[in-house]
Design a protein around this motif. Structure first.
Motif, mmCIF file in Angstrom:
data_model
loop_
_atom_site.group_PDB
_atom_site.id
_atom_site.type_symbol
_atom_site.label_atom_id
_atom_site.label_comp_id
_atom_site.label_asym_id
_atom_site.label_seq_id
_atom_site.Cartn_x
_atom_site.Cartn_y
_atom_site.Cartn_z
ATOM 1 N N GLU A 72 1.789 1.329 -5.119
ATOM 2 C CA GLU A 72 1.147 0.691 -6.269
ATOM 3 C C GLU A 72 1.410 1.440 -7.577
ATOM 4 O O GLU A 72 1.675 0.823 -8.617
ATOM 5 C CB GLU A 72 -0.368 0.573 -6.053
ATOM 6 C CG GLU A 72 -0.770 -0.256 -4.851
ATOM 7 C CD GLU A 72 -1.014 0.580 -3.600
ATOM 8 O OE1 GLU A 72 -1.770 0.124 -2.728
ATOM 9 O OE2 GLU A 72 -0.448 1.703 -3.521
ATOM 10 N N CYS A 89 -0.193 -8.870 6.177
ATOM 11 C CA CYS A 89 -0.190 -8.862 4.712
ATOM 12 C C CYS A 89 0.014 -10.306 4.253
ATOM 13 O O CYS A 89 0.837 -11.023 4.837
ATOM 14 C CB CYS A 89 0.938 -8.003 4.162
ATOM 15 S SG CYS A 89 1.004 -6.324 4.783
ATOM 16 N N GLN A 130 0.826 -1.211 0.000
ATOM 17 C CA GLN A 130 0.000 0.000 0.000
ATOM 18 C C GLN A 130 0.858 1.259 0.000
ATOM 19 O O GLN A 130 1.726 1.443 0.849
ATOM 20 C CB GLN A 130 -0.906 -0.019 1.226
ATOM 21 C CG GLN A 130 -1.992 1.022 1.228
ATOM 22 C CD GLN A 130 -2.901 0.836 2.426
ATOM 23 O OE1 GLN A 130 -2.529 1.160 3.552
ATOM 24 N NE2 GLN A 130 -4.090 0.307 2.189
ATOM 25 N N GLU A 174 -3.996 -6.735 2.590
ATOM 26 C CA GLU A 174 -3.441 -6.049 3.748
ATOM 27 C C GLU A 174 -4.590 -5.721 4.697
ATOM 28 O O GLU A 174 -5.585 -5.123 4.295
ATOM 29 C CB GLU A 174 -2.720 -4.759 3.333
ATOM 30 C CG GLU A 174 -1.515 -4.997 2.441
ATOM 31 C CD GLU A 174 -0.723 -3.727 2.143
ATOM 32 O OE1 GLU A 174 -0.447 -2.980 3.096
ATOM 33 O OE2 GLU A 174 -0.391 -3.503 0.967
#
Length: 321
Positions: free
Chosen positions: A15, A44, A12, A34
């Motif tokens: 991306e 995760c 996160q 996640e």
């Protein structure tokens, strides 16, 4: 037996960068989950099967409004451990910005050398290889890691950016302190290759005591020349300001700056008032601390994903870039 290409994951916040690398490689990101828990813990896990596969995990380890650098590092390490537990054959971490790169030596009695501790964390989590961009101290980085670890340098990328802007004017590459001499020399040589002519060099004296910078000596001739101050990262911007003001005082005709990582921890302070015509950075850290008009007027953000994609293609199982 047909060898499957590596799976690419992006945690996160990373991306967008990873998607652009994946597009260059002709593939898509793999799926993962996640989850955050009420007490601040998290987990995760990969959703695509990783057993027997080579896996590449992207995460830029800078602090932002959502997660600190420590949070991101912890999540990355846990995810890499989960990949190994799930049978991943090899785990490669791509950290465009690697945290704690500046804490690489003891400057006071009983000081920590955190770069070395971070390296141990990666090794303990089962990471097999690490790829990052423009570390603060390449020698300390090389000595910290026992596993294969690559520091990709951005001198050519910046040289390609500045070469069309300078015309026939005399040009000087300026190191803002003694620690950046080798980095700036690589940039100077890259400029010479791009331009096909000689480029000068200069060095700014800098001493730091807590948050105070001192030093007035500028070694090298910048008078009536284009000066480009070159560094690895911008935090508060005081180092660039210190060198830029000295170049102005010494009569530089035009003044630019470049750094791979733009943290801008004090917001737009570096641009108030503006010293440089513009500052070039890469996209390893989005300039989220700067107001949009400042980014538009004063900043040039260069795409570094081709460096990563090319390196992965040349050292992995990808067919194209």
């Amino acid at each position: 037996m047909l060898t499957l290409p590596p799976l690419l994951f992006a945690l996160q916040g990373s991306e967008s960068y990873a998607v652009r690398v994946a597009q260059r490689l002709g593939c898509q990101l793999a799926r993962h989950e996640e989850r955050d828990y009420e007490d601040g813990e998290h987990k995760c896990r990969p959703l695509d099967p990783v057993n027997g596969r080579e896996v590449v995990v992207f995460h830029a380890l800078y602090g932002d409004g959502r997660q600190s650098a420590n949070d991101k590092l912890c999540r990355l390490l846990f995810f890499c451990g989960a990949l190994k537990d799930a049978g991943a054959r090899q785990v490669v971490v791509v950290a465009p910005y690697l945290c704690y790169g500046r804490k690489d030596r003891r400057s006071q009695p009983q000081d920590p050398t955190i770069t070395r501790y971070v390296a141990a964390f990666f090794e303990a989590s089962g990471v097999d290889r690490l790829i990052t961009l423009e570390v603060h101290n390449p020698a300390a980085f090389d000595n910290a890691f026992r596993m294969p670890a690559w520091n990709l340098q951005c001198a050519e990328l910046f040289a390609e950016h500045f070469a069309p802007l300078v015309g026939d004017a005399e040009l000087v590459a300026v190191s803002p302190d003694s620690g950046g001499i080798k980095r700036t020399e690589q940039f100077r040589q890259a400029l010479e290759r791009q331009l096909g002519r000689s480029v000068g060099s200069a060095l700014m004296e800098k001493h730091r005591a807590d948050t105070t910078l001192t030093g007035t000596l500028l070694v090298g001739d910048v008078c009536n020349k284009i000066a480009i101050v070159f560094d690895d990262l911008i935090s508060t911007g005081e180092t660039l300001k210190h060198a830029g003001n000295a170049c102005r005082k010494a009569g530089a005709g035009r003044l630019f700056a470049a750094a791979t990582h733009g943290l801008f921890t004090t917001g737009s302070q570096l641009f108030d008032p503006p010293i440089f015509e513009h500052i070039a950075i890469t996209d390893t850290v989005p300039p989220f601390r700067l107001p949009p008009d400042c980014v538009t007027r004063q900043l040039q953000v260069l795409d570094s994903t081709a460096l990563i994609a090319t390196f992965l293609a040349e050292n992995g199982a990808f067919d194209c870039v």
